[in-house]
Design an enzyme around this catalytic site. Sequence first.
Site, PDB file in Angstrom:
ATOM      1  N   ASP A  98      53.504 139.277 -40.317  1.00 56.74           N
ATOM      2  CA  ASP A  98      53.912 138.611 -39.063  1.00 56.74           C
ATOM      3  C   ASP A  98      55.419 138.327 -38.994  1.00 56.74           C
ATOM      4  OD1 ASP A  98      51.235 138.638 -38.561  1.00 56.74           O
ATOM      5  OD2 ASP A  98      50.943 136.478 -38.581  1.00 56.74           O
ATOM      6  N   ARG A 110      48.031 146.589 -41.313  1.00 61.19           N
ATOM      7  CA  ARG A 110      48.480 146.238 -42.662  1.00 61.19           C
ATOM      8  C   ARG A 110      47.783 147.043 -43.751  1.00 61.19           C
ATOM      9  NH1 ARG A 110      45.593 140.337 -42.417  1.00 61.19           N
ATOM     10  NH2 ARG A 110      44.136 140.778 -44.095  1.00 61.19           N
TER      11      ARG A 110
HETATM   12  O1  F6P Z   1      48.762 136.417 -41.333  1.00 63.64           O
HETATM   13  C1  F6P Z   1      48.708 137.797 -41.258  1.00 63.64           C
HETATM   14  C2  F6P Z   1      47.576 138.247 -40.370  1.00 63.64           C
HETATM   15  O2  F6P Z   1      47.493 139.649 -40.465  1.00 63.64           O
HETATM   16  C3  F6P Z   1      47.688 137.781 -38.929  1.00 63.64           C
HETATM   17  O3  F6P Z   1      48.544 138.582 -38.177  1.00 63.64           O
HETATM   18  C4  F6P Z   1      46.251 137.822 -38.486  1.00 63.64           C
HETATM   19  O4  F6P Z   1      46.007 136.895 -37.457  1.00 63.64           O
HETATM   20  C5  F6P Z   1      45.511 137.420 -39.714  1.00 63.64           C
HETATM   21  O5  F6P Z   1      46.319 137.722 -40.814  1.00 63.64           O
HETATM   22  C6  F6P Z   1      44.173 138.089 -39.880  1.00 63.64           C
HETATM   23  O6  F6P Z   1      43.546 137.511 -40.970  1.00 63.64           O
HETATM   24  P1  F6P Z   1      42.252 138.079 -41.685  1.00 63.64           P
HETATM   25  O7  F6P Z   1      42.668 139.290 -42.456  1.00 63.64           O
HETATM   26  O8  F6P Z   1      41.814 136.960 -42.563  1.00 63.64           O
HETATM   27  O9  F6P Z   1      41.290 138.452 -40.619  1.00 63.64           O
END
Ligand code: F6P
Length: 360
Positions: free
Chosen positions: A142, A291
């Site tokens: 982020d 990611r």
């Molecule tokens: O904090 C990084 C992030 O990728 C955010 O952009 C997103 O809201 C969140 O993590 C998603 O989290 P998870 O992988 O726990 O669903």
Amino acid sequence: MTPAQGNVDGAGQGKGRIAVLTGGGDAPGLNAVIRGIVHRANSLGYGVLGLRNGWAGLTTGKETFDLDLDAVKDIHITGGTILGTSRTNPYNIDGGPGMVKTSLDGFGCEYLIAIGGEDTLGVANKLAADGIKVIGVPKTIDNDLSATDYTFGFDTACNRAAEAIRNLHTTARSHSRVIVVEVMGRHAGWITWNSGIAGGAHIVLLPEERFSMDDICHVVEERENAGDPYTIIAVSEGALPDDQESLALQTEERDSFGHVRLGGIAQKLAKSIEARTGKECRHVVLGHLQRAGAPSAFDVVLGTRLGIKAAEMVDAGEFGKMAALRGLSIEAVPLEEAVGTLKTVPDDMIAESRLFWSPD
Ligand code: F6P
């Protein structure tokens, strides 16, 4: 010997042992940080112990493994984290901070390097105040951490999102449709802003500024009238229309840091634009593809440099600080500065992206 060569003899443990953990959502470049730490720590005379699954590795005190040069061979070019991660918060567990201390002692580790975002570093900051010799490394796709120019993982996420947005032009144009693309970013719209501009989105909507449905429909209709009957909209998952009070949520369940799971704004927006303009709309949620997979060259290099610096900070006794990118240098900055306020997209940059909202 240069830091990059490390200690070819393996674990130089003469000066003690450093525990390393990765917490929060994974980000491309984590393995590059781990490898950077191990090489530099070994060359300085420290051994390194990997803790599994973030703070959970210290509250259960069970899962660890030695990080020697062999264990980190070539990991820097891979995504995810070889240590595993979690959103465990030791301050939410009865006796949690005490367990962290006991586990570190039990593992024979005097030092701890915590690689993570706002939540993980917030815990590190509190532990530092409680006397733990901890150093932070900033991580989040982020890019919303203060005190560092960029966080690793962000560049890879922007590239992934920009490529998706760029590719969506051909199908949107072929069908004369509006496509709304949902991009990660809970509180800050850095990924949306960057990928929106790089991918040629016609409208960019961020959590930093409430958006107006009238403005959006006006742009869609203006483009139609100008002979461009398709529109691409990049929207952050945390963006909010000016006539609503609550964010689009996947679930109201909260994680151990109190975060809900966001999601659904693109679908809502697509439905609403279709109802108001009569244009056919579709939505796409990029989600974890942003990611997942291998880090970009920028993130490998940034992660490596941060890892090297973190090991050097242990040696210099700079505890309660984090390694941060400042201009071209990696510097030690107080953890307090990183976790105080989130870094959001400033007004002048929001205005820059708005320049492109009208038909070209
Ligand atoms: O904090 C990084 C992030 O990728 C955010 O952009 C997103 O809201 C969140 O993590 C998603 O989290 P998870 O992988 O726990 O669903």
